[in-house]
Each structure stands twice: as structure tokens, then as C-alpha cells.
Scaffold this active site. Structure first.
Site, short mmCIF file in Angstrom:
data_model
loop_
_atom_site.label_atom_id
_atom_site.label_comp_id
_atom_site.label_asym_id
_atom_site.label_seq_id
_atom_site.Cartn_x
_atom_site.Cartn_y
_atom_site.Cartn_z
N ASP A 130 -4.14 0.09 -21.67
CA ASP A 130 -3.63 -1.15 -22.25
C ASP A 130 -2.41 -1.70 -21.52
O ASP A 130 -1.82 -2.70 -21.94
CB ASP A 130 -3.27 -0.94 -23.73
CG ASP A 130 -4.47 -0.52 -24.55
OD1 ASP A 130 -5.57 -1.06 -24.28
OD2 ASP A 130 -4.33 0.34 -25.44
N ASP A 141 1.40 -1.85 -1.80
CA ASP A 141 1.77 -2.06 -0.39
C ASP A 141 0.55 -2.44 0.43
O ASP A 141 0.34 -1.93 1.54
CB ASP A 141 2.42 -0.79 0.18
CG ASP A 141 3.22 -1.08 1.46
OD1 ASP A 141 3.61 -2.25 1.67
OD2 ASP A 141 3.44 -0.14 2.24
#
Length: 242
Positions: A78, A50
Site C-alpha cells: 500500500d 538510479d
């Protein structure tokens, strides 16, 4: 923070004059470095989700501080992206893959940063068009002037004659690269920082970004549907147990 948030100064006709070209560059560069830390240098990869002018605070020296991590997500070492069926955030800053399909990653933050950068340079708010006959928003306006070579016409009026043309063009160029439709075509924040600091780097040509058309949600509509989220200036916070 003494100077509150970026939007309280940037979009105020009088106070925006406080933000000369040097201060605007400082704000853009500071946000870029902060995002690089969150995405690449922190022990845990953090996706803000945001990023917007009202969520960047300014201290007494106009140094930016990214704030409001209520919607942030942690990614594993990962992990590259995540999909949610609850799209939350702010229209006008939302990457298309997130608004439409609920996919978010570091590249969705890069999109929001690109929008924010274009706002800082132009002094104009980004928002979706609530009228399907009204196609002009910030991204379409910037693209139109970029293709015509007239970006100097849309920089903040207080900057005209005070901002180096080559730097202005470079910021528009980087901003457009950040808001490319395909997340893979957007640079990482470390690359953005390199482009901002280098005077010799060669930038690839951006392609035309899509301009998200929003439907105004009614009180009965749920944000659980991908693509439905709060209009600009309003955030919907998703509360989850930690």
C-alpha cells in the site's frame, strides 16, 4: 554483457551508428517493460532510484537489461512514496521532487525513464547546467523544439532520413509526459507501454518541464542535504544493512 551499457554505444560518435531506429525502439520498449515489472507486476514493488544509460546493459541482440540495484528500495503493497534526507543518484536523471525534497516513488523512476528515452532519441547526454547563465540542457532543448514543431532537427544525426516522423514525434511526446514537474501528471509505466505499442492512442499535451539548475558540490559538502547529489556520470551509493 557483450555490448556493455547503453551509454558506451549511444554517446560514441562511431558506435552510435550501430543503433538504428529499430534497435533504439527495442531498447526503449525493453526498459519500459522492465520498469513496469518492477513497479507493478513484481510481488514486491521496487523503486530503482538510479535509472540511467550506464545502468542499462545490452546483450548480443541489443536487448536491454536494467542493472545496478544498489540504490533500489522496496515498497510495501500500500506504500506510494517515501521521503529521505539523504538524496543519492545521478544529476540529469533525478526527478525534481526527489532532488529538492527527497521524495521518491514509482513516478521518480518514470521521470528518469523519460530522460533516458529522450537521450536515446537525440543521442545527447542529459546533464544539469553548472553555470546559472547557461540555460540550455536536454529538457529545455527538447521543449524548445517541441513547441516550434522542429523535433526532427534534434534527433541523432545517424537517424535522420531513417526514422518515421510520426514515431519520432510520439517518442518525444511520451518523453515529455514522463518528465512533467508534478509526479501525478506523469504516466505509470503500464500506461507508457500502452502508449508505445498503440498507434491510435490520443496523448494529452505536456506542460513545460522545469530545468533543474545544479550547484557543483565541493568535497566539504554533504549529500545529506536534499538537492545535493552526484553530477552526471557519477553515482553515490548509500550502503545500508539488509
Amino acid at each position: 554483457m557483450p555490448n556493455k551499457s547503453v551509454d558506451t554505444i549511444l554517446f560514441d560518435p562511431e558506435r552510435s551508428k550501430e543503433l538504428d531506429w529499430r534497435k533504439r525502439l527495442k531498447i526503449i520498449s525493453g526498459i519500459a517493460r522492465g520498469l513496469q515489472y518492477l513497479h507493478e507486476d513484481s510481488q514486491l514493488r521496487i523503486i530503482h532510484r538510479d535509472l540511467k544509460t550506464s545502468n542499462v546493459l545490452l546483450d548480443s541482440d541489443y536487448t536491454p537489461k536494467i542493472s545496478d540495484f544498489g540504490l533500489a528500495r522496496l515498497f510495501g503493497v500500500d506504500q506510494t512514496r517515501e521521503v529521505t534526507n539523504r538524496v543519492v543518484g545521478t544529476y540529469g536523471y533525478m526527478a525534481p521532487e526527489y532532488a529538492v525534497r527527497g521524495q521518491f516513488s514509482v513516478k521518480s523512476d518514470v521521470f528518469s525513464f523519460g530522460v533516458l528515452m529522450l537521450e536515446v532519441v537525440t543521442g545527447r547526454r542529459s546533464s544539469c547546467s553548472w553555470n546559472f547563465d547557461e540555460s540550455v540542457n536536454l529538457l529545455s532543448l527538447v521543449w524548445e523544439h517541441w513547441t516550434m514543431g522542429t523535433t526532427a532537427e534534434i534527433i541523432d544525426s545517424s537517424l535522420r532520413g531513417h526514422a518515421p516522423r510520426n514515431q519520432v514525434v510520439k517518442l518525444f511526446h511520451i518523453g515529455l509526459l514522463c518528465v512533467q514537474d508534478n509526479p501525478a501528471d506523469r504516466p505509470t509505466m503500464s500506461t507508457v507501454n500502452f502508449m508505445l505499442s498503440s498507434n491510435t492512442v490520443s496523448l494529452r499535451s505536456p506542460s513545460k518541464p522545469s530545468f533543474l539548475m545544479c550547484m557543483s558540490p565541493t568535497s566539504s559538502e554533504s549529500t545529506d542535504m536534499p538537492g545535493m547529489a552526484s553530477p552526471n556520470e557519477v553515482s553515490i551509493t548509500e550502503l545500508e544493512p539488509r
